[in-house]
Design an enzyme around this catalytic site. Sequence first.
Site, short mmCIF file in Angstrom:
data_model
loop_
_atom_site.label_atom_id
_atom_site.label_comp_id
_atom_site.label_asym_id
_atom_site.label_seq_id
_atom_site.Cartn_x
_atom_site.Cartn_y
_atom_site.Cartn_z
CB SER A 82 23.34 -17.59 37.33
OG SER A 82 24.17 -19.36 37.65
CB THR A 200 25.28 -17.92 32.00
OG1 THR A 200 24.60 -16.68 32.25
CG2 THR A 200 25.17 -18.55 30.73
CB THR A 218 21.86 -17.83 31.51
OG1 THR A 218 21.96 -16.52 31.82
CG2 THR A 218 21.00 -16.85 29.88
NE ARG A 228 20.65 -8.33 29.77
CZ ARG A 228 22.05 -9.56 29.28
NH1 ARG A 228 21.14 -10.37 30.53
NH2 ARG A 228 23.01 -9.46 29.45
CB VAL A 229 17.39 -11.16 24.91
CG1 VAL A 229 18.28 -12.39 24.12
CG2 VAL A 229 15.92 -11.22 24.52
N GLY A 230 20.83 -11.08 26.44
CA GLY A 230 21.56 -10.95 27.00
C GLY A 230 21.93 -12.21 25.98
CG ASP A 231 26.29 -14.01 26.13
OD1 ASP A 231 25.17 -13.78 27.35
OD2 ASP A 231 27.05 -14.71 25.98
CB THR A 251 29.16 -17.77 31.30
OG1 THR A 251 30.59 -17.83 32.42
CG2 THR A 251 28.62 -18.82 31.39
N GLY A 252 29.14 -14.71 31.68
CA GLY A 252 29.60 -13.21 32.17
C GLY A 252 28.77 -11.96 31.18
N GLY A 254 26.53 -10.54 29.12
CA GLY A 254 26.26 -10.65 27.79
C GLY A 254 26.85 -9.45 26.68
#
Length: 349
Positions: A82, A200, A218, A228-231, A251-252, A254
């Site tokens: 991850s 993450t 991450t 795609r961009v997460g948090d 984590t988790g 986003g």
Amino acid sequence: MTGMPDLSRRQFLSATAAGYAALSLGARAPAAQSEGGAVAVSSANGLEAVRTAWEGMSQGGRPVDAAVAGVNLVERDPNDLSVGYGGLPNENGVVELDAAVMDGPTHNAGAVASLRGIKTPSQVALRVMRRTDHVLLVGQGALEFARAHGFQEENLLTERSRKLWLYWKERRSDRDDWFPPSDEELAEDPILRNERPPGTIHLSARNESGDFGCVTTTSGLAFKIPGRVGDSPLIGDGLYLDNEVGSAGSTGRGEAVILSCGSFAIVERMRSGRTPEQACHDILERIVDQSRRNGLADDQGRPSFNVRFYALSKDGKYAGASMYSGGKFAVADAAGARLEEGSFLFQRG
Ligand code: GLY
């Protein structure tokens, strides 16, 4: 979170939701507090990372540098699927990494998103913070910046992460030309049966003088749409700190953390007197409410995804809390490095 009808989003996440059943709402851990001195808090994959961060701070290192040195171990670890090298790729089989850092004393930050080919994106984020007038660099620009600073480009896909991607792709549809892997191939490695393993790493660190640093890094959502961009690289979402208050990260899923400005919200709750654990639960509860409104709750009103928060306050209290039970988090202080049970909102069935 636009462009996809609510029904199909629910169907999309139903496989995840099937693993959970809420037996009770809310399990709190006893208040956790370090003995004073340096303390580092991280996700469960950060046991060695918090040890390294704590040692770095104990030797006089700045918290943000100690935090990055800690997560570098995980970024370089081919077995963590991850983060960094060996992280699961996007839907085209290309690893795209996100990372951000924050420094308490200067209230400065640096971040990179959709960075390809560099094993330690957290170090690139540190350079963005220290060697540019910007906070966030993405994609090709982030890669060119990393090259300019002498970072080595490498293939980040391991044999294991390539197979996980390939088998995911082959099993996606029976209406395309890719055939699924055999049972023998899937039996090679139990994780190959797991559609989208989560991950993450976040690490928050506070030194003996009460100064903070934090980092989140991450490979993002496994098999994501490219770009795609997460948090994780977004300041206020996947991490946030205020040197007078404390530090938090996540984590988790986003998207849920972005929609709740999760880490910023936790730090602001701590500013208004909530403990780290209370602050994490306040925002988890807010996410539950938001999931009911945006079509990501099951028929019992529980989110169809997991989110975990980690928080550390100026006075040395710390917490790890998640939507669903079964989560540990890593802590290091004068008593050593260890995994502790996190608190949660819903019991996993
Ligand atoms: N929390 C990591 C991600 O969603 O990308």
